[in-house]
Design an enzyme around this catalytic site. Structure first.
Site, PDB file in Angstrom:
ATOM      1  N   LYS A  16       6.557   3.898  -7.983  1.00  0.00           N
ATOM      2  CA  LYS A  16       6.619   5.125  -7.181  1.00  0.00           C
ATOM      3  C   LYS A  16       5.372   5.988  -7.401  1.00  0.00           C
ATOM      4  CE  LYS A  16      10.486   6.470  -9.157  1.00  0.00           C
ATOM      5  NZ  LYS A  16      10.724   5.356 -10.097  1.00  0.00           N
ATOM      6  N   ARG A  89      17.771  12.023  -7.186  1.00  0.00           N
ATOM      7  CA  ARG A  89      18.188  10.962  -8.094  1.00  0.00           C
ATOM      8  C   ARG A  89      19.690  10.914  -8.276  1.00  0.00           C
ATOM      9  NH1 ARG A  89      13.208  10.316 -11.314  1.00  0.00           N
ATOM     10  NH2 ARG A  89      13.538   8.675 -12.813  1.00  0.00           N
ATOM     11  N   ARG A 128       2.455   0.091 -19.614  1.00  0.00           N
ATOM     12  CA  ARG A 128       1.900   1.266 -18.936  1.00  0.00           C
ATOM     13  C   ARG A 128       1.213   2.197 -19.938  1.00  0.00           C
ATOM     14  NH1 ARG A 128       5.583   4.842 -15.212  1.00  0.00           N
ATOM     15  NH2 ARG A 128       6.971   4.784 -17.014  1.00  0.00           N
ATOM     16  N   ARG A 161       4.102   6.761 -22.903  1.00  0.00           N
ATOM     17  CA  ARG A 161       5.130   7.792 -22.799  1.00  0.00           C
ATOM     18  C   ARG A 161       6.224   7.541 -23.824  1.00  0.00           C
ATOM     19  NH1 ARG A 161       6.560   8.188 -16.431  1.00  0.00           N
ATOM     20  NH2 ARG A 161       8.659   8.053 -17.273  1.00  0.00           N
ATOM     21  N   ARG A 172      17.374   3.949 -18.948  1.00  0.00           N
ATOM     22  CA  ARG A 172      16.924   4.494 -17.655  1.00  0.00           C
ATOM     23  C   ARG A 172      17.378   3.605 -16.502  1.00  0.00           C
ATOM     24  NH1 ARG A 172      10.828   4.965 -19.198  1.00  0.00           N
ATOM     25  NH2 ARG A 172      10.501   5.486 -16.995  1.00  0.00           N
TER      26      ARG A 172
HETATM   27  P1  AP5 Z   1       4.490   3.500 -11.938  1.00  0.00           P
HETATM   28  O1  AP5 Z   1       3.818   3.685 -10.607  1.00  0.00           O
HETATM   29  O2  AP5 Z   1       4.113   4.430 -13.042  1.00  0.00           O
HETATM   30  O3  AP5 Z   1       6.072   3.445 -11.730  1.00  0.00           O
HETATM   31  P2  AP5 Z   1       7.119   4.610 -11.448  1.00  0.00           P
HETATM   32  O4  AP5 Z   1       8.120   4.059 -10.477  1.00  0.00           O
HETATM   33  O5  AP5 Z   1       6.426   5.887 -11.062  1.00  0.00           O
HETATM   34  O6  AP5 Z   1       7.764   4.676 -12.881  1.00  0.00           O
HETATM   35  P3  AP5 Z   1       8.309   5.869 -13.776  1.00  0.00           P
HETATM   36  O7  AP5 Z   1       8.660   5.255 -15.097  1.00  0.00           O
HETATM   37  O8  AP5 Z   1       7.371   7.030 -13.802  1.00  0.00           O
HETATM   38  O9  AP5 Z   1       9.586   6.243 -13.007  1.00  0.00           O
HETATM   39  P4  AP5 Z   1      10.810   6.906 -13.578  1.00  0.00           P
HETATM   40  O10 AP5 Z   1      11.569   7.091 -12.318  1.00  0.00           O
HETATM   41  O11 AP5 Z   1      11.536   6.248 -14.675  1.00  0.00           O
HETATM   42  O12 AP5 Z   1      10.212   8.169 -14.321  1.00  0.00           O
HETATM   43  P5  AP5 Z   1      10.024   9.701 -13.888  1.00  0.00           P
HETATM   44  O13 AP5 Z   1       8.730  10.145 -14.392  1.00  0.00           O
HETATM   45  O14 AP5 Z   1      10.366   9.929 -12.460  1.00  0.00           O
HETATM   46  O15 AP5 Z   1       4.249   1.973 -12.392  1.00  0.00           O
HETATM   47  C1  AP5 Z   1       4.688   1.515 -13.661  1.00  0.00           C
HETATM   48  C2  AP5 Z   1       3.616   0.568 -14.275  1.00  0.00           C
HETATM   49  O16 AP5 Z   1       3.502  -0.608 -13.463  1.00  0.00           O
HETATM   50  C3  AP5 Z   1       2.216   1.180 -14.314  1.00  0.00           C
HETATM   51  O17 AP5 Z   1       1.577   0.766 -15.487  1.00  0.00           O
HETATM   52  C4  AP5 Z   1       1.514   0.615 -13.062  1.00  0.00           C
HETATM   53  O18 AP5 Z   1       0.111   0.484 -13.259  1.00  0.00           O
HETATM   54  C5  AP5 Z   1       2.185  -0.744 -12.893  1.00  0.00           C
HETATM   55  N1  AP5 Z   1       2.393  -1.101 -11.481  1.00  0.00           N
HETATM   56  C6  AP5 Z   1       2.777  -0.267 -10.468  1.00  0.00           C
HETATM   57  N2  AP5 Z   1       2.909  -0.947  -9.309  1.00  0.00           N
HETATM   58  C7  AP5 Z   1       2.609  -2.253  -9.611  1.00  0.00           C
HETATM   59  C8  AP5 Z   1       2.575  -3.469  -8.831  1.00  0.00           C
HETATM   60  N3  AP5 Z   1       2.889  -3.467  -7.526  1.00  0.00           N
HETATM   61  N4  AP5 Z   1       2.245  -4.624  -9.475  1.00  0.00           N
HETATM   62  C9  AP5 Z   1       1.944  -4.622 -10.809  1.00  0.00           C
HETATM   63  N5  AP5 Z   1       1.951  -3.501 -11.594  1.00  0.00           N
HETATM   64  C10 AP5 Z   1       2.286  -2.329 -10.994  1.00  0.00           C
HETATM   65  O19 AP5 Z   1      11.216  10.375 -14.725  1.00  0.00           O
HETATM   66  C11 AP5 Z   1      11.184  10.426 -16.135  1.00  0.00           C
HETATM   67  C12 AP5 Z   1      12.438  11.137 -16.651  1.00  0.00           C
HETATM   68  O20 AP5 Z   1      12.467  12.494 -16.143  1.00  0.00           O
HETATM   69  C13 AP5 Z   1      13.779  10.547 -16.208  1.00  0.00           C
HETATM   70  O21 AP5 Z   1      14.188   9.478 -17.048  1.00  0.00           O
HETATM   71  C14 AP5 Z   1      14.690  11.777 -16.301  1.00  0.00           C
HETATM   72  O22 AP5 Z   1      15.041  12.048 -17.630  1.00  0.00           O
HETATM   73  C15 AP5 Z   1      13.795  12.894 -15.809  1.00  0.00           C
HETATM   74  N6  AP5 Z   1      13.875  13.107 -14.357  1.00  0.00           N
HETATM   75  C16 AP5 Z   1      12.849  12.971 -13.446  1.00  0.00           C
HETATM   76  N7  AP5 Z   1      13.259  13.268 -12.212  1.00  0.00           N
HETATM   77  C17 AP5 Z   1      14.580  13.607 -12.321  1.00  0.00           C
HETATM   78  C18 AP5 Z   1      15.573  13.997 -11.378  1.00  0.00           C
HETATM   79  N8  AP5 Z   1      15.285  14.101 -10.063  1.00  0.00           N
HETATM   80  N9  AP5 Z   1      16.817  14.239 -11.833  1.00  0.00           N
HETATM   81  C19 AP5 Z   1      17.130  14.144 -13.152  1.00  0.00           C
HETATM   82  N10 AP5 Z   1      16.243  13.774 -14.099  1.00  0.00           N
HETATM   83  C20 AP5 Z   1      14.965  13.516 -13.690  1.00  0.00           C
END
Ligand code: AP5
Length: 213
Positions: A16, A89, A128, A161, A172
């Site tokens: 994402k 979410r 990552r 992270r 997660r």
């Molecule tokens: P990346 O693009 O970083 O993936 P991502 O989907 O953004 O992953 P996140 O871990 O950031 O998502 P998340 O939803 O768990 O965390 P968030 O920060 O929202 O890609 C991942 C890796 O793969 C990278 O190294 C990249 O280079 C590689 N990659 C990407 N695409 C690729 C491809 N096509 N092929 C190969 N490699 C690839 O949330 C964190 C925490 O915050 C949550 O756990 C929760 O506690 C809280 N939180 C956030 N939003 C909310 C909400 N709305 N409600 C409640 N809690 C929330």
């Protein structure tokens, strides 16, 4: 043409953030990432950050009451469009978003859902590395920085992270299955969901998204 108001939905590590950065760069669509907003709040030790920290470190979702109010102020002008990354979410967040957008005379135009197998996710997340300074994301194998440990974009230090350990990724993933997956049928009813094979290389995923805009 009407504004592009997008949501990216998918399990942790599905890409994402990677695709949001491209949508900003190529299509000028501002990214609103609740994960980034929360991590900044934790770094700044704001009341939101102090309350959210424990949930995030465990891999659990932060309570809806802390999240819903974060979005409206960040939506920007009506004709600019936006990309919601990591929000909504839960069903309650999706319903609150619908209420907010209809009050503002706006609507979601497309929801992209990323399909990625769990073993691929664990591999991606454990490799990552995120920039401490600007949040830019690299991967030790799939998107390595030019200089090891250093962000290509701003020269900041690349770190892992605290919620990117295998054990927390499993928590997660469980949160995604039990609380987030139900937002997909909520939007499918409106006929605006587009599923993507998130296991394709980033350029290919981006081409599919761009073509669907
Ligand atoms: P990346 O693009 O970083 O993936 P991502 O989907 O953004 O992953 P996140 O871990 O950031 O998502 P998340 O939803 O768990 O965390 P968030 O920060 O929202 O890609 C991942 C890796 O793969 C990278 O190294 C990249 O280079 C590689 N990659 C990407 N695409 C690729 C491809 N096509 N092929 C190969 N490699 C690839 O949330 C964190 C925490 O915050 C949550 O756990 C929760 O506690 C809280 N939180 C956030 N939003 C909310 C909400 N709305 N409600 C409640 N809690 C929330």
């Amino acid at each position: 043409m009407s504004a592009k108001n997008l949501i990216l939905v998918g399990p942790p590590g599905c890409g994402k953030g990677t695709q949001s950065a491209r949508l900003l760069e190529v299509h000028g669509l501002p990214q609103i990432s609740t994960g980034d907003i929360l991590r900044q709040a934790v770094r700044d030790q704001t009341p939101l950050g102090l309350e959210a920290k424990g949930y995030m470190e465990r891999g659990a979702l932060v309570p809806d009451r802390l999240i819903i109010g974060l979005i409206e102020a960040r939506l920007g002008p009506k004709d600019t469009g936006f990309v919601l990354d990591g929000f909504p979410r839960t069903l309650a967040q999706a319903e609150a978003l619908s209420e907010m957008l209809s009050r503002l005379g706006r609507e979601i135009t497309r929801v992209f859902v990323f399909d990625v197998q769990k073993d691929v996710i664990v591999d991606r997340i454990s490799g990552r590395r995120s920039c401490e300074r600007c949040g830019n994301v690299h991967h030790v194998r799939f998107s390595p920085p030019k200089v090891e440990g250093t962000c290509d974009r701003c020269g900041g230090a690349l770190v892992q992270r605290p919620d990117d350990t295998e054990q927390k990724v499993r928590v997660r993933l469980e949160a995604f299955d039990s609380q987030t997956a139900e937002v997909i049928p909520y939007y499918a009813r409106l006929g605006i969901v587009r599923r993507l094979d998130g296991e394709r290389p980033p350029d290919e995923v981006f081409s599919v998204i761009s073509a669907a805009l």
